[in-house]
Scaffold this active site. Structure first.
Site, PDB file in Angstrom:
ATOM      1  N   GLY A 228      11.851 -53.890  19.797  1.00 58.07           N
ATOM      2  CA  GLY A 228      10.687 -54.434  20.949  1.00 58.07           C
ATOM      3  C   GLY A 228      11.271 -54.197  22.084  1.00 58.07           C
ATOM      4  O   GLY A 228      10.757 -54.517  23.259  1.00 58.07           O
TER       5      GLY A 228
ATOM      6  N   LYS B 146      12.697 -52.490  25.576  1.00 59.89           N
ATOM      7  CA  LYS B 146      12.193 -51.101  26.339  1.00 59.89           C
ATOM      8  C   LYS B 146      13.240 -50.483  27.128  1.00 59.89           C
ATOM      9  O   LYS B 146      13.937 -51.033  27.896  1.00 59.89           O
ATOM     10  CB  LYS B 146      11.035 -51.622  27.281  1.00 59.89           C
ATOM     11  CG  LYS B 146       9.850 -52.024  26.577  1.00 59.89           C
ATOM     12  CD  LYS B 146       8.539 -52.305  27.674  1.00 59.89           C
ATOM     13  CE  LYS B 146       7.516 -52.880  26.843  1.00 59.89           C
ATOM     14  NZ  LYS B 146       6.710 -52.285  25.595  1.00 59.89           N
TER      15      LYS B 146
ATOM     16  N   ILE C  43      14.367 -42.164  31.436  1.00 57.59           N
ATOM     17  CA  ILE C  43      15.246 -41.218  32.287  1.00 57.59           C
ATOM     18  C   ILE C  43      16.384 -42.366  32.713  1.00 57.59           C
ATOM     19  O   ILE C  43      15.943 -43.412  33.334  1.00 57.59           O
ATOM     20  CB  ILE C  43      14.718 -40.664  33.746  1.00 57.59           C
ATOM     21  CG1 ILE C  43      13.735 -39.782  33.157  1.00 57.59           C
ATOM     22  CG2 ILE C  43      15.851 -40.078  34.352  1.00 57.59           C
ATOM     23  CD1 ILE C  43      14.178 -38.396  32.776  1.00 57.59           C
TER      24      ILE C  43
ATOM     25  N   TYR D  67      34.865 -42.427  29.653  1.00 53.39           N
ATOM     26  CA  TYR D  67      34.438 -41.564  30.749  1.00 53.39           C
ATOM     27  C   TYR D  67      35.276 -42.348  31.930  1.00 53.39           C
ATOM     28  O   TYR D  67      35.365 -41.627  33.282  1.00 53.39           O
ATOM     29  CB  TYR D  67      33.177 -41.784  31.222  1.00 53.39           C
ATOM     30  CG  TYR D  67      31.907 -41.198  30.264  1.00 53.39           C
ATOM     31  CD1 TYR D  67      32.150 -40.702  29.141  1.00 53.39           C
ATOM     32  CD2 TYR D  67      30.663 -41.883  30.477  1.00 53.39           C
ATOM     33  CE1 TYR D  67      31.292 -40.248  28.193  1.00 53.39           C
ATOM     34  CE2 TYR D  67      29.576 -41.495  29.452  1.00 53.39           C
ATOM     35  CZ  TYR D  67      29.950 -40.754  28.294  1.00 53.39           C
ATOM     36  OH  TYR D  67      29.200 -40.503  27.300  1.00 53.39           O
TER      37      TYR D  67
ATOM     38  N   LYS E 251      29.607 -47.660  25.134  1.00 51.46           N
ATOM     39  CA  LYS E 251      30.024 -47.287  23.806  1.00 51.46           C
ATOM     40  C   LYS E 251      31.140 -47.813  23.120  1.00 51.46           C
ATOM     41  O   LYS E 251      32.232 -47.885  24.176  1.00 51.46           O
ATOM     42  CB  LYS E 251      29.938 -45.910  23.832  1.00 51.46           C
ATOM     43  CG  LYS E 251      28.648 -45.031  24.490  1.00 51.46           C
ATOM     44  CD  LYS E 251      28.445 -43.738  24.535  1.00 51.46           C
ATOM     45  CE  LYS E 251      27.091 -43.343  25.228  1.00 51.46           C
ATOM     46  NZ  LYS E 251      27.574 -42.817  26.541  1.00 51.46           N
TER      47      LYS E 251
ATOM     48  N   HIS F 243      30.349 -44.560  19.560  1.00 55.87           N
ATOM     49  CA  HIS F 243      30.471 -43.170  20.501  1.00 55.87           C
ATOM     50  C   HIS F 243      30.415 -41.988  19.531  1.00 55.87           C
ATOM     51  O   HIS F 243      29.557 -40.883  19.912  1.00 55.87           O
ATOM     52  CB  HIS F 243      31.527 -43.300  21.405  1.00 55.87           C
ATOM     53  CG  HIS F 243      31.214 -42.453  22.548  1.00 55.87           C
ATOM     54  ND1 HIS F 243      32.095 -42.635  23.923  1.00 55.87           N
ATOM     55  CD2 HIS F 243      30.605 -41.101  22.688  1.00 55.87           C
ATOM     56  CE1 HIS F 243      31.515 -41.722  24.798  1.00 55.87           C
ATOM     57  NE2 HIS F 243      30.707 -40.719  24.078  1.00 55.87           N
TER      58      HIS F 243
ATOM     59  N   SER G  41      24.738 -29.415  30.535  1.00 59.70           N
ATOM     60  CA  SER G  41      26.286 -29.793  30.862  1.00 59.70           C
ATOM     61  C   SER G  41      27.208 -28.694  31.277  1.00 59.70           C
ATOM     62  O   SER G  41      28.088 -28.394  30.699  1.00 59.70           O
ATOM     63  CB  SER G  41      26.703 -30.581  29.477  1.00 59.70           C
ATOM     64  OG  SER G  41      27.795 -31.214  29.837  1.00 59.70           O
TER      65      SER G  41
ATOM     66  N   GLN H 274      15.630 -35.637  42.372  1.00 60.06           N
ATOM     67  CA  GLN H 274      14.857 -34.585  41.512  1.00 60.06           C
ATOM     68  C   GLN H 274      14.600 -35.094  40.102  1.00 60.06           C
ATOM     69  O   GLN H 274      13.688 -35.129  39.601  1.00 60.06           O
ATOM     70  CB  GLN H 274      15.553 -33.334  41.676  1.00 60.06           C
ATOM     71  CG  GLN H 274      14.841 -32.132  41.280  1.00 60.06           C
ATOM     72  CD  GLN H 274      15.624 -31.036  41.625  1.00 60.06           C
ATOM     73  OE1 GLN H 274      16.283 -30.343  40.472  1.00 60.06           O
ATOM     74  NE2 GLN H 274      16.184 -30.536  42.952  1.00 60.06           N
TER      75      GLN H 274
HETATM   76  P1  A2P Z   1      25.629 -32.137  39.897  1.00 56.23           P
HETATM   77  O1  A2P Z   1      26.497 -33.589  39.518  1.00 56.23           O
HETATM   78  O2  A2P Z   1      26.498 -31.671  41.078  1.00 56.23           O
HETATM   79  O3  A2P Z   1      24.384 -32.234  40.309  1.00 56.23           O
HETATM   80  P2  A2P Z   1      24.007 -32.409  31.925  1.00 56.23           P
HETATM   81  O4  A2P Z   1      23.259 -33.490  32.311  1.00 56.23           O
HETATM   82  O5  A2P Z   1      23.003 -31.693  31.115  1.00 56.23           O
HETATM   83  O6  A2P Z   1      25.410 -32.935  31.582  1.00 56.23           O
HETATM   84  O7  A2P Z   1      23.939 -31.529  33.264  1.00 56.23           O
HETATM   85  C1  A2P Z   1      24.858 -32.021  34.358  1.00 56.23           C
HETATM   86  C2  A2P Z   1      25.291 -30.819  35.052  1.00 56.23           C
HETATM   87  O8  A2P Z   1      24.015 -30.217  35.876  1.00 56.23           O
HETATM   88  C3  A2P Z   1      26.090 -31.186  36.454  1.00 56.23           C
HETATM   89  O9  A2P Z   1      26.905 -30.041  36.479  1.00 56.23           O
HETATM   90  C4  A2P Z   1      25.239 -31.542  37.560  1.00 56.23           C
HETATM   91  O10 A2P Z   1      25.781 -31.134  38.691  1.00 56.23           O
HETATM   92  C5  A2P Z   1      23.981 -30.483  37.098  1.00 56.23           C
HETATM   93  N1  A2P Z   1      22.738 -31.028  37.678  1.00 56.23           N
HETATM   94  C6  A2P Z   1      22.156 -32.297  37.625  1.00 56.23           C
HETATM   95  N2  A2P Z   1      20.986 -32.267  37.976  1.00 56.23           N
HETATM   96  C7  A2P Z   1      20.575 -30.929  38.386  1.00 56.23           C
HETATM   97  C8  A2P Z   1      19.495 -30.467  38.964  1.00 56.23           C
HETATM   98  N3  A2P Z   1      18.266 -31.216  39.317  1.00 56.23           N
HETATM   99  N4  A2P Z   1      19.760 -29.024  39.270  1.00 56.23           N
HETATM  100  C9  A2P Z   1      20.715 -28.391  39.089  1.00 56.23           C
HETATM  101  N5  A2P Z   1      21.785 -28.781  38.726  1.00 56.23           N
HETATM  102  C10 A2P Z   1      21.744 -30.176  38.209  1.00 56.23           C
END
Ligand code: A2P
Length: 329
Positions: free
Chosen positions: A12, A14, A18, A51, A80, A113, A217, A280
């Site tokens: 239940g 939320k 994102i 991390y 984690k 983790h 990543s 973004q």
């Molecule tokens: P940065 O931290 O400089 O924005 P993931 O979430 O798959 O691990 O990806 C993270 C990677 O993608 C990081 O290198 C991050 O760099 C980059 N990144 C995150 N958001 C965006 C975006 N909107 N456009 C381009 N690169 C992005």
């Protein structure tokens, strides 16, 4: 623009669909990024002791809570149980250490983790064998560890509990041997690694999926390099069809990749420490992918695992390690 979409978990609770991923960011970067993220409207923050940034995140959270800029119940904090502590007797002390670093009384989600466990020395460093492979603790017992995880819900230290990097068989074993069902499995998931069998199974069992590395990543390259691995990593944001879909909507490739994930009823935790990209990545609710576009994206699966732990040499020797087929080095 706040994250206004939530996934309702099997208990239940939320979860905002994102969240901000925080792996591969220094303390300084993360303090700024989490501050910017909260300003931008993020409320879901994903971290882990691995991390190394829980203290930095804790400082930002404390500031926001003390200043009354956010209410604790509006935050969604995930951390984690690390692979060095994946043992029943370490569950409670480890979450308490995280809570102390995060300056919180409870977390919203506590995940195991990794399905594997490794040994450390007294000083906290990893134990390695003569070949330089990390020493694995093969006594891992998910069911016994899970029973301790359940106690965290009972004692109020975690609102929800779940797993990460677990295979279908490992999730099934827990489902068959639990009092509290795992609410979440956090796995690598993006257009090139869709893991449909695992995702469909978890969905059918009401175990929410969180997609890590949703944008591919890119930052993992430095871990691979440090481990002496030569890897050609795909650039998901440079896939021609993804770019075309993005242009058609006046959005960026990253926004298309994220929208596709949340349209699949999954949660995504893109990592960014950049103010523009952070915003973004949250601004994905004002457009819709057509059925045809979703189909195109869903047809891109290539079974390419980017985070296969090969930078953590030795873990492949653990009986619960299931990414073996991905090892190409
Ligand atoms: P940065 O931290 O400089 O924005 P993931 O979430 O798959 O691990 O990806 C993270 C990677 O993608 C990081 O290198 C991050 O760099 C980059 N990144 C995150 N958001 C965006 C975006 N909107 N456009 C381009 N690169 C992005």
């Amino acid at each position: 623009m706040a994250c206004t979409k939530f996934l309702t978990l099997n208990n239940g609770e939320k979860m905002p669909v994102i969240g901000i991923g925080t792996w591969q960011a220094s303390d300084e970067e993360i303090e700024t990024a989490v501050d910017l993220a909260l300003e931008a409207g993020y409320r879901h923050i994903d971290t882990a002791p691995v991390y190394g940034n829980e203290k930095a995140i804790g400082r930002v959270l404390k500031r926001w809570l003390d200043e009354g800029k956010v209410k604790r119940e509006d935050l969604y904090i995930v951390t984690k149980l690390p692979p060095i502590a994946n043992r029943p007797h370490e569950v409670e002390p480890t979450i308490r250490a995280s809570l102390s670093d995060l300056q919180l009384d409870y977390v919203d989600m506590y995940l195991i983790h990794t399905p594997f466990t490794v040994f450390i020395n007294e000083d906290g460093s990893f134990q390695f064998d003569a070949e330089g492979r990390v020493k694995v603790d093969k006594s891992t017992n998910h069911i016994a560890t899970w029973a301790e995880m359940e106690k965290l819900v009972e004692s109020g230290l975690a609102k929800s509990i779940g797993v990460s990097n677990f295979s279908k068989e490992q999730v099934a074993r827990l489902l068959n041997n639990c009092k509290i069902r795992p609410a979440n499995n956090q796995i690598e998931h993006h257009v090139y690694l869709q893991q449909r069998d695992l995702v469909d199974y978890c969905k059918a069992e009401n175990v929410a999926i969180t997609a890590y590395s949703p944008l591919g990543s890119k930052g993992i390259a430095k871990f691979n390099e440090a481990a002496g691995l030569v890897r050609e990593l795909p650039d998901l944001m440079d896939i021609e069809e993804v770019k075309e879909i993005a242009t058609a909507h006046g959005k960026t490739p990253a926004q298309v990749l994220l929208r596709w994930i949340i349209d699949n009823d999954l949660v995504a935790i893109p990592k960014s420490t950049n103010a523009v990209r952070l915003k973004q990545n949250l601004d994905v609710f004002d457009f819709e992918l057509s059925a045809e576009e979703v189909e195109k994206l869903s047809a891109m699966d290539k079974n390419i695992r980017i985070c296969d732990f090969s930078f953590f040499r030795g873990v492949e020797q653990h009986p619960e390690f299931t990414f073996k087929n991905q090892f190409t080095d």
